[in-house]
Write an enzyme that holds these catalytic residues in place. Structure first.
Site, mmCIF file in Angstrom:
data_model
loop_
_atom_site.group_PDB
_atom_site.id
_atom_site.type_symbol
_atom_site.label_atom_id
_atom_site.label_comp_id
_atom_site.label_asym_id
_atom_site.label_seq_id
_atom_site.Cartn_x
_atom_site.Cartn_y
_atom_site.Cartn_z
ATOM 1 N N HIS A 22 38.941 29.768 43.267
ATOM 2 C CA HIS A 22 38.922 31.057 42.574
ATOM 3 C C HIS A 22 38.276 32.129 43.454
ATOM 4 C CE1 HIS A 22 36.867 33.829 39.554
ATOM 5 N NE2 HIS A 22 38.143 34.155 39.577
ATOM 6 N N ASP A 64 43.901 36.432 40.006
ATOM 7 C CA ASP A 64 42.535 36.565 39.496
ATOM 8 C C ASP A 64 42.467 37.582 38.359
ATOM 9 O OD1 ASP A 64 39.800 36.704 39.099
ATOM 10 O OD2 ASP A 64 39.323 36.787 41.233
ATOM 11 N N TYR A 108 43.111 45.032 57.730
ATOM 12 C CA TYR A 108 42.989 44.054 58.816
ATOM 13 C C TYR A 108 41.698 43.242 58.693
ATOM 14 C CZ TYR A 108 46.853 46.300 61.400
ATOM 15 O OH TYR A 108 48.063 46.806 61.809
#
Length: 142
Positions: A22, A64, A108
């Site tokens: 998670h 999530d 990035y």
């Protein structure tokens, strides 16, 4: 071969999805993304487009629910005259879930912290997508 697992998902990718917990994030990288230089866990998915890969992953991988936006996109760089119709395709795949848009270098950096990067052959610009794994609820295991 196993029942119920989309054939677009390689055994290596299924293993990675199983290992993730998670809150872990995984990057679905387009063909333009510097994937190999941004991770120690690179999975090749050559010949694959991100929308189809996203759809297959979401059959096994809950997003999530404890964050406002479990999906992260790279903002278009100012001055870059690019249309992003693939974002609407993603929205159709994920329903009511929200997206966070982050600046290119922030994306990035976040990708470097991801559990893994999946390098695809997606040609659309700004198609990179980070997805955050949610909790697999007990009723989903039955």
């Amino acid at each position: 071969m196993l029942k119920g697992i989309p054939s677009i998902l390689s055994p290596e990718l299924v293993k990675i999805l199983m290992e993730m917990g998670h809150g872990d994030e995984i990057v679905l990288a387009d063909a333009h993304f510097p994937a190999a230089s941004h991770t120690n866990c690179l999975i090749r998915s050559d010949g694959t487009a991100i929308p189809e890969l996203l759809e297959a992953i979401l059959k096994l991988f809950p997003l999530d629910d404890y964050v406002s936006a479990p999906l992260i996109l790279m903002k278009v760089v100012p001055g870059d005259d690019v249309e992003t119709p693939i974002w609407q395709v993603y929205q159709k795949k994920v329903g009511s879930y929200s997206f966070e848009h982050v600046e290119r270098f922030e994306f990035y950096q976040r990708a470097k912290q991801a559990y893994a990067i999946i390098a695809t052959s997606e040609k659309a610009q700004y198609a990179n997508l980070i997805i955050k794994k949610g909790v697999v609820k007990e009723e989903e295991l039955r």
